[in-house]
Design a protein around this motif. Structure first.
Motif, PDB file in Angstrom:
ATOM      1  N   LEU A   1       0.834  -1.202   0.000  1.00 15.81           N
ATOM      2  CA  LEU A   1       0.000   0.000   0.000  1.00 15.81           C
ATOM      3  C   LEU A   1       0.871   1.255   0.000  1.00 15.81           C
ATOM      4  O   LEU A   1       0.654   2.171  -0.808  1.00 15.81           O
ATOM      5  N   LEU A   2       1.858   1.300   0.888  1.00 17.67           N
ATOM      6  CA  LEU A   2       2.735   2.475   0.948  1.00 17.67           C
ATOM      7  C   LEU A   2       3.435   2.694  -0.385  1.00 17.67           C
ATOM      8  O   LEU A   2       3.469   3.822  -0.896  1.00 17.67           O
ATOM      9  N   GLY A   3       4.003   1.633  -0.943  1.00 14.31           N
ATOM     10  CA  GLY A   3       4.682   1.764  -2.234  1.00 14.31           C
ATOM     11  C   GLY A   3       3.754   2.264  -3.324  1.00 14.31           C
ATOM     12  O   GLY A   3       4.109   3.139  -4.116  1.00 14.31           O
ATOM     13  N   SER A   4       2.537   1.721  -3.354  1.00 14.44           N
ATOM     14  CA  SER A   4       1.565   2.128  -4.369  1.00 14.44           C
ATOM     15  C   SER A   4       1.182   3.592  -4.224  1.00 14.44           C
ATOM     16  O   SER A   4       1.128   4.338  -5.208  1.00 14.44           O
ATOM     17  N   VAL A   5       0.908   4.015  -2.995  1.00 13.19           N
ATOM     18  CA  VAL A   5       0.503   5.399  -2.775  1.00 13.19           C
ATOM     19  C   VAL A   5       1.659   6.352  -3.077  1.00 13.19           C
ATOM     20  O   VAL A   5       1.491   7.336  -3.815  1.00 13.19           O
ATOM     21  N   PHE A   6       2.835   6.082  -2.540  1.00  6.01           N
ATOM     22  CA  PHE A   6       3.962   6.996  -2.750  1.00  6.01           C
ATOM     23  C   PHE A   6       4.340   7.076  -4.221  1.00  6.01           C
ATOM     24  O   PHE A   6       4.456   8.170  -4.779  1.00  6.01           O
ATOM     25  N   HIS A   7       4.532   5.926  -4.852  1.00  9.12           N
ATOM     26  CA  HIS A   7       4.956   5.946  -6.262  1.00  9.12           C
ATOM     27  C   HIS A   7       3.856   6.496  -7.160  1.00  9.12           C
ATOM     28  O   HIS A   7       4.137   7.238  -8.107  1.00  9.12           O
ATOM     29  N   GLY A   8       2.611   6.154  -6.860  1.00 12.13           N
ATOM     30  CA  GLY A   8       1.507   6.679  -7.662  1.00 12.13           C
ATOM     31  C   GLY A   8       1.398   8.188  -7.553  1.00 12.13           C
ATOM     32  O   GLY A   8       1.276   8.894  -8.556  1.00 12.13           O
ATOM     33  N   TYR A   9       1.447   8.702  -6.339  1.00 11.00           N
ATOM     34  CA  TYR A   9       1.340  10.144  -6.125  1.00 11.00           C
ATOM     35  C   TYR A   9       2.502  10.862  -6.801  1.00 11.00           C
ATOM     36  O   TYR A   9       2.303  11.851  -7.523  1.00 11.00           O
ATOM     37  N   ILE A  10       3.708  10.352  -6.573  1.00 13.32           N
ATOM     38  CA  ILE A  10       4.901  10.978  -7.151  1.00 13.32           C
ATOM     39  C   ILE A  10       4.830  10.968  -8.676  1.00 13.32           C
ATOM     40  O   ILE A  10       5.168  11.959  -9.329  1.00 13.32           O
ATOM     41  N   SER A  11       4.374   9.879  -9.260  1.00  9.30           N
ATOM     42  CA  SER A  11       4.266   9.784 -10.723  1.00  9.30           C
ATOM     43  C   SER A  11       3.252  10.781 -11.270  1.00  9.30           C
ATOM     44  O   SER A  11       3.515  11.467 -12.267  1.00  9.30           O
ATOM     45  N   LEU A  12       2.090  10.856 -10.628  1.00 10.77           N
ATOM     46  CA  LEU A  12       1.068  11.806 -11.078  1.00 10.77           C
ATOM     47  C   LEU A  12       1.544  13.246 -10.910  1.00 10.77           C
ATOM     48  O   LEU A  12       1.364  14.091 -11.793  1.00 10.77           O
ATOM     49  N   GLU A  13       2.185  13.522  -9.777  1.00 16.13           N
ATOM     50  CA  GLU A  13       2.676  14.872  -9.526  1.00 16.13           C
ATOM     51  C   GLU A  13       3.745  15.266 -10.543  1.00 16.13           C
ATOM     52  O   GLU A  13       3.713  16.373 -11.085  1.00 16.13           O
ATOM     53  N   SER A  14       4.678  14.365 -10.813  1.00 15.35           N
ATOM     54  CA  SER A  14       5.769  14.698 -11.741  1.00 15.35           C
ATOM     55  C   SER A  14       5.269  14.855 -13.172  1.00 15.35           C
ATOM     56  O   SER A  14       5.868  15.576 -13.964  1.00 15.35           O
TER      57      SER A  14
END
Length: 189
Positions: free
Chosen positions: A144-157
């Motif tokens: 869950l943590l990996g999905s949220v962090f990487h997903g958020y970072i990808s969308l933000e970038s």
């Protein structure tokens, strides 16, 4: 004869810098050779091919990111550790976008096990010790943590949050609050 000063380590670092400048997907042996002003063949005494270069950059990025996260986590627990962990990933992605993409390169199991990947998993689990989760819930929470962090970072970038309010930082803070609340109140199976 190999060009003086070229080593696999120097080429890997130069490739990582190139990834940050032009994007990880554009890093090739040919692109790196152009940067050094040499023919592609000059690099093949140091690198097998472009995939070898990309793998080396991924391993370097994973190591750098693990070092950064480890330093951020030192002496922290609970929500403080969760925020430090998340912010270290996000800051690294902002400072080194190409390397961050490289850190997500799919590696073969032996290469992944020999790199810093296991450290990332251990640090995720260290954060979760502050939430008292047993297996298999701990593994679910790591994912869950990996999905949220990487997903958020990808969308933000990718600029996904640039045209709406509230701002991305406010949402990031609220997401971390929500994760903390969820981890403290993990649902029973």
């Amino acid at each position: 004869m190999a060009r003086a000063g070229l080593t696999p380590e120097r080429l890997t670092r130069a490739g990582a810098e190139l990834a940050d400048e032009v994007g990880f997907d554009k890093v090739t042996v040919a692109a790196l050779a152009r940067q050094f002003g040499v023919k592609d063949a000059s690099l093949y005494s140091h690198l097998k091919n472009s995939q070898d270069l990309r793998t080396r950059i991924a391993l370097l990025a994973l190591e750098e990111l693990a070092d950064r996260v480890s330093a951020a986590l030192a002496g922290r627990a609970g929500k403080d550790a969760l925020e430090a962990f998340a912010n270290a990933y996000r800051d690294y992605a902002r400072e080194h976008p190409g390397r961050y993409d490289a850190a997500r390169l799919r590696l073969d199991p032996a290469t992944a096990a020999a790199g810093a990947g296991p450290r990332h998993s251990q640090m995720s689990r260290a954060v979760l010790r502050g939430y008292d989760l047993a297996e298999p819930d701990q593994t679910h929470a790591v994912r869950l943590l990996g999905s949220v962090f990487h997903g958020y970072i990808s969308l933000e970038s990718a600029g996904g949050f640039d045209h709406s309010r509230p701002g991305s930082q406010e949402s990031w803070s609220r997401v971390l609050d929500a994760l903390d609340a969820l981890l403290r109140n993990w649902p029973a199976p």
